[in-house]
Write a protein that holds these residues in place. Structure first.
Motif, PDB file in Angstrom:
ATOM      1  N   LEU A  47     -46.125-106.519  -1.251  1.00 53.50           N
ATOM      2  CA  LEU A  47     -47.221-105.725  -1.807  1.00 53.50           C
ATOM      3  C   LEU A  47     -48.580-106.289  -1.373  1.00 53.50           C
ATOM      4  O   LEU A  47     -49.496-105.541  -1.046  1.00 53.50           O
ATOM      5  N   SER A  48     -48.716-107.624  -1.372  1.00 57.73           N
ATOM      6  CA  SER A  48     -49.997-108.242  -1.016  1.00 57.73           C
ATOM      7  C   SER A  48     -50.362-108.021   0.446  1.00 57.73           C
ATOM      8  O   SER A  48     -51.523-108.198   0.828  1.00 57.73           O
ATOM      9  N   GLU A  49     -49.379-107.627   1.272  1.00 55.72           N
ATOM     10  CA  GLU A  49     -49.657-107.392   2.689  1.00 55.72           C
ATOM     11  C   GLU A  49     -50.263-106.006   2.940  1.00 55.72           C
ATOM     12  O   GLU A  49     -50.890-105.782   3.969  1.00 55.72           O
ATOM     13  N   ILE A  50     -50.076-105.096   1.993  1.00 58.62           N
ATOM     14  CA  ILE A  50     -50.599-103.744   2.213  1.00 58.62           C
ATOM     15  C   ILE A  50     -51.664-103.341   1.195  1.00 58.62           C
ATOM     16  O   ILE A  50     -52.308-102.302   1.355  1.00 58.62           O
ATOM     17  N   ALA A  51     -51.853-104.135   0.137  1.00 59.82           N
ATOM     18  CA  ALA A  51     -52.779-103.726  -0.919  1.00 59.82           C
ATOM     19  C   ALA A  51     -53.600-104.917  -1.392  1.00 59.82           C
ATOM     20  O   ALA A  51     -53.250-106.084  -1.167  1.00 59.82           O
ATOM     21  N   GLU A  52     -54.709-104.608  -2.044  1.00 63.44           N
ATOM     22  CA  GLU A  52     -55.539-105.649  -2.642  1.00 63.44           C
ATOM     23  C   GLU A  52     -56.044-105.163  -3.992  1.00 63.44           C
ATOM     24  O   GLU A  52     -56.304-103.966  -4.185  1.00 63.44           O
ATOM     25  N   PRO A  53     -56.162-106.074  -4.972  1.00 68.40           N
ATOM     26  CA  PRO A  53     -56.574-105.674  -6.324  1.00 68.40           C
ATOM     27  C   PRO A  53     -58.073-105.388  -6.394  1.00 68.40           C
ATOM     28  O   PRO A  53     -58.856-105.939  -5.624  1.00 68.40           O
ATOM     29  N   GLN A  54     -58.441-104.524  -7.320  1.00 70.28           N
ATOM     30  CA  GLN A  54     -59.840-104.188  -7.538  1.00 70.28           C
ATOM     31  C   GLN A  54     -60.211-104.512  -8.990  1.00 70.28           C
ATOM     32  O   GLN A  54     -59.379-104.436  -9.898  1.00 70.28           O
ATOM     33  N   GLY A  55     -61.463-104.848  -9.190  1.00 69.40           N
ATOM     34  CA  GLY A  55     -61.939-105.098 -10.547  1.00 69.40           C
ATOM     35  C   GLY A  55     -61.380-106.383 -11.137  1.00 69.40           C
ATOM     36  O   GLY A  55     -61.054-107.336 -10.420  1.00 69.40           O
ATOM     37  N   GLU A  56     -61.235-106.401 -12.465  1.00 69.15           N
ATOM     38  CA  GLU A  56     -60.806-107.606 -13.183  1.00 69.15           C
ATOM     39  C   GLU A  56     -59.285-107.666 -13.271  1.00 69.15           C
ATOM     40  O   GLU A  56     -58.681-107.591 -14.349  1.00 69.15           O
ATOM     41  N   PHE A  57     -58.681-107.824 -12.144  1.00 69.73           N
ATOM     42  CA  PHE A  57     -57.220-107.955 -12.086  1.00 69.73           C
ATOM     43  C   PHE A  57     -56.879-109.436 -12.277  1.00 69.73           C
ATOM     44  O   PHE A  57     -57.359-110.287 -11.521  1.00 69.73           O
ATOM     45  N   PRO A  58     -56.074-109.798 -13.259  1.00 67.35           N
ATOM     46  CA  PRO A  58     -55.772-111.226 -13.504  1.00 67.35           C
ATOM     47  C   PRO A  58     -55.201-111.900 -12.261  1.00 67.35           C
ATOM     48  O   PRO A  58     -54.247-111.401 -11.654  1.00 67.35           O
ATOM     49  N   ALA A  59     -55.771-113.029 -11.888  1.00 66.65           N
ATOM     50  CA  ALA A  59     -55.356-113.712 -10.662  1.00 66.65           C
ATOM     51  C   ALA A  59     -53.891-114.139 -10.721  1.00 66.65           C
ATOM     52  O   ALA A  59     -53.161-114.006  -9.725  1.00 66.65           O
ATOM     53  N   ASP A  60     -53.461-114.667 -11.862  1.00 67.74           N
ATOM     54  CA  ASP A  60     -52.070-115.127 -11.951  1.00 67.74           C
ATOM     55  C   ASP A  60     -51.094-113.946 -11.885  1.00 67.74           C
ATOM     56  O   ASP A  60     -50.028-114.026 -11.265  1.00 67.74           O
ATOM     57  N   ALA A  61     -51.496-112.837 -12.492  1.00 63.06           N
ATOM     58  CA  ALA A  61     -50.629-111.665 -12.460  1.00 63.06           C
ATOM     59  C   ALA A  61     -50.537-111.101 -11.039  1.00 63.06           C
ATOM     60  O   ALA A  61     -49.458-110.705 -10.586  1.00 63.06           O
ATOM     61  N   TRP A  62     -51.686-111.099 -10.324  1.00 61.46           N
ATOM     62  CA  TRP A  62     -51.661-110.590  -8.948  1.00 61.46           C
ATOM     63  C   TRP A  62     -50.875-111.524  -8.023  1.00 61.46           C
ATOM     64  O   TRP A  62     -50.170-111.066  -7.119  1.00 61.46           O
ATOM     65  N   ALA A  63     -50.980-112.821  -8.240  1.00 66.88           N
ATOM     66  CA  ALA A  63     -50.232-113.771  -7.419  1.00 66.88           C
ATOM     67  C   ALA A  63     -48.737-113.500  -7.518  1.00 66.88           C
ATOM     68  O   ALA A  63     -48.005-113.587  -6.526  1.00 66.88           O
TER      69      ALA A  63
END
Length: 324
Positions: A47-63
């Protein structure tokens, strides 16, 4: 391999659970923006290879969520596939299931196996860095107005990208992004364009200047204006200390170029001159008529008034032509 995939899916499910737990009650969904172009490093697209988070997306959750494996990447390294927006959304909903996120999607996703992707912003930055010193060399009034670049560029891990440009001139300036592989082998080239603005004070004719018009040496024939040099090729006329006349006509409002002017001749066609022959022991003088114009130290053709023979000599002063 099966155990590895099960482990990855377990991590993905845990990530979704973490994300749902981190979302405050009544809060809106977190947002992911899917890129227009991406590269997959392994067998499965993450997922991280095709998308990036916007706004206040929790860093640990996105990792954790970013490590979610999606569909299979192209089998062959370097091969590109184009996935329509609807198919991308279908895949994301299937693999992420109940994740509390919404997606901003491009019209299509271009995906490649291996290598890296350079986006438009990175490509423009590379072009600006390379072109700025060249533009500065034009003068203090020159500036780089804009740079167009491709939306993305796929390159191999060991490839380099450079800017190739023949000459920087005012106006629209084509150049190329050149991708070079091992052994300086050019893999491919992508055309682009820059816009260069260069303002300068230049002499502009305020009335029509005719060929051989000596009035061009006078201020009444031209004024200095601040003009863009875009589209102007060649060297602009600089009067300096000498006297000048028009070599060819210049229209009112046109910039006067160096090739439009020539030094005012000392002798003009039809003038009567002394034709002097200077030998080692002999000096002869006769009258002649100028057939062509002649500048100081330049060659001129004269016609003897005695026998009408045409002779080439060198202008010494306003009344003397020397045969050497």
């Amino acid at each position: 391999m099966g155990r590895v995939m099960l482990r990855l899916f377990a991590v993905a499910i845990l990530s979704v659970a973490m994300l749902a737990a981190a979302l405050p009650a009544g809060a809106g969904l977190w947002r992911l923006t899917v890129r227009e172009a991406a590269s997959a490093s392994g067998e499965r697209v993450l997922l991280s290879e095709i998308a990036e988070p916007q706004g206040e997306f929790p860093a640990d959750a996105w990792a954790a969520l970013g490590a979610t494996p999606l569909w299979y990447a192209p089998e062959t390294v370097g091969r590109q596939v184009v996935i329509p927006s609807a198919k991308v959304l279908e895949g994301l909903r299937y693999y992420l299931r109940d994740a509390p996120v919404e997606f901003a999607l491009p019209n299509q996703l271009t995906l490649v196996r291996g290598g890296r992707v350079l986006g438009a912003a990175e490509l423009r930055s590379l072009a600006v860095e390379s072109l700025t010193p060249k533009v500065a060399a034009l003068g203090t009034e020159a500036r780089l107005v804009s740079v167009t670049a491709p939306e993305h560029l796929f390159v191999d891990d060991h490839a380099t990208v450079a800017i190739e440009i023949s000459e920087v001139v005012p106006g629209k300036q084509p150049f190329r992004f050149v991708v070079t592989g091992p052994g300086a082998r050019i893999l491919h080239q992508v055309p682009a364009e820059a816009v260069v603005e260069h303002l300068a004070r230049v002499p502009v004719a305020i009335k029509n200047i005719l060929p051989k018009d000596g009035a061009a040496v006078e201020q009444i024939a031209y004024v200095y204006e601040q003009r863009s040099l875009a589209g102007i090729r060649g060297r602009v006329f600089e009067p300096g200390e000498g006297q000048w006349r028009a070599r060819r006509g210049v229209g009112s409002g046109q910039v006067i170029m160096a090739d439009d002017m020539e030094a005012m001749p000392l002798i003009t066609r039809g003038d009567q001159v002394r034709l002097v022959y200077e030998g080692r022991a002999v000096r002869l003088t006769m009258l002649a008529e100028a057939v062509t114009d002649g500048a100081p130290g330049g060659k001129i053709t004269v016609r003897s008034t005695k026998n009408s023979k045409e002779i080439t000599g060198v202008v010494r002063d306003s009344a003397t032509v020397v045969i050497q």
